[in-house]
Design an enzyme around this catalytic site. Structure first.
Site, PDB file in Angstrom:
ATOM      1  N   GLU A  96     -88.973 -56.989  25.092  1.00 62.30           N
ATOM      2  CA  GLU A  96     -89.113 -55.586  25.452  1.00 62.30           C
ATOM      3  C   GLU A  96     -87.762 -54.877  25.439  1.00 62.30           C
ATOM      4  OE1 GLU A  96     -93.167 -56.139  28.096  1.00 62.30           O
ATOM      5  OE2 GLU A  96     -91.353 -55.520  29.135  1.00 62.30           O
ATOM      6  N   CYS A 345     -86.258 -52.390  36.230  1.00 63.87           N
ATOM      7  CA  CYS A 345     -85.399 -53.575  36.279  1.00 63.87           C
ATOM      8  C   CYS A 345     -86.131 -54.749  36.921  1.00 63.87           C
ATOM      9  CB  CYS A 345     -84.140 -53.251  37.081  1.00 63.87           C
ATOM     10  SG  CYS A 345     -82.966 -54.602  37.164  1.00 63.87           S
TER      11      CYS A 345
END
Length: 381
Positions: A96, A345
């Site tokens: 990703e 994150c």
């Protein structure tokens, strides 16, 4: 690097490597600059589109080389403008890439491995296990694809991507050569022309490779710290058992000393409720980093299934930041972006063909834990 077709993928070649390639096929070195501009400035992946390259050379290139970016499987756009691409690489796994826009910059978060060779306890990527290192073409290909998506040319002043952070899936320093090559292309004027201050490599602490870094490249460095003492860091970031904090910080300071100027280390610290977010942890952190020129980036934990961790309250986050600030540090708390598309994150997972069976073991352990909790609940009631 030669691909499955037997051809050389020019996408991942640095300028010296591109010049060597043209030498090897009996062509002038200036062709390297022409072709790199077509690839990286204009997003071209077809030699036929290179109008200032003669037909004979284009045909020669078609025979021995190709420009093959990784395949985009999907693209998601968050309500806050964050974008996430799922990209399939040659190993068959998916990684990703995330683009984070803010008022004054556009930051691209790039992956370096399919899965991660490390196993940090609070990171969903690590729980996917590990499949492979990305090639240089697959690393720089994420920048190429993002630019292509935005329709931007690096020479433009208003380009969408102003910063690149090697903070996606994987530990960059465990894919050293390919990551170095990709970052060189990012900063090369024939590539993307991004300032060395705007390219950041983040590491969990592979000390020998930090020591090696300055011999090869000058980029900003970020340390994924996450704990202020060895006992806790051994649990959260297991590589700390091999390279403890004293050794790690000495290595980071050694690298920063080679950069000169006013460059400082970025220290990343994921806040986990009741684990590393207490006042005593802030006090230990102040003492640990007292002599380290750094700025601290606090990252409130972004939940993922079966993690076993929680995000601290906003009050706890503010308290921790205030304590560090009063200790004399420049401290920011990262705003969570892209969590509605699992792009925040610690949430990047991709689709990893796990060679380590770590993912299988992790799921089994979490299932046992969940079953035990259900049994305890049944007994209590």
């Amino acid at each position: 690097m030669t691909t499955s077709t037997g051809k050389i993928n020019l996408l991942g070649l640095t300028q010296p490597e591109m010049e060597q390639f043209f030498d090897s096929i009996g062509e002038k070195r200036f062709r390297a600059g022409q072709v790199m501009k077509w690839i990286h400035h204009f997003g071209v992946d077809d030699f036929a589109a290179m109008t200032n390259v003669g037909k004979a050379l284009r045909e020669k290139l078609e025979a021995v080389a190709e420009i093959r970016p990784p395949e985009v499987v999907s693209e998601d756009i968050s309500a806050d403008g964050t974008r996430k691409w799922v990209i399939r690489v040659a190993s068959g796994s998916c990684v990703e890439t995330v683009y984070i826009p803010t008022d004054d910059r556009g930051t691209l978060c790039v992956s370096s491995q399919a899965g991660c060779a490390l196993d940090c306890s609070f990171c969903s990527t690590g729980k996917q296990g590990f499949n492979s290192n990305l090639t240089a073409a697959e690393v720089i290909g994420q920048v190429w694809l993002a630019n292509k998506s935005f329709g931007t040319v690096p020479a433009k002043i208003d380009r969408a991507i102003t910063n690149v952070v090697m903070m996606g899936m994987g530990e960059p320093l465990l894919n050293f050569d390919n990551v170095i090559a990709a970052m060189k292309i990012m900063m090369d004027d024939l590539g993307y022309g991004i300032s060395k201050r705007r390219v950041t490599l983040s590491t969990s602490g592979v000390v020998p490779m930090i020591d090696e870094l300055a011999k090869h490249i000058d980029v900003s460095l970020a340390l994924s710290l996450h704990a202020p003492n060895d006992e806790l860091r051994n649990q959260l970031v297991p590589i700390n058992k091999k390279y403890p904090l004293k050794m790690l910080l000495e290595s980071c300071m050694g690298y920063m000393a080679t950069l000169g100027g006013k460059r400082v280390l970025t220290v990343e610290y994921t806040l986990l409720k009741d684990v590393n977010d207490q006042p005593e942890h802030a006090a230990q952190m102040i003492e640990l980093l007292r002599d380290v020129p750094c700025k601290i980036n606090l990252i409130p934990f972004n939940p993922f299934p079966h993690s076993g961790y929680e995000r601290p309250s906003n009050n706890a986050i503010r308290r921790f930041q205030d304590l560090l600030h009063h200790g004399g540090f420049n401290v920011t708390t990262r705003t969570t972006r892209g969590d509605d598309i699992d792009a925040a994150c610690g949430q990047l997972v991709g689709q990893v063909n796990d060679r380590t069976r770590r993912s299988e073991r992790y799921i089994a352990v979490r299932q046992l834990s969940a079953d035990a909790e259900l049994q305890d609940s049944a007994v209590r009631h």
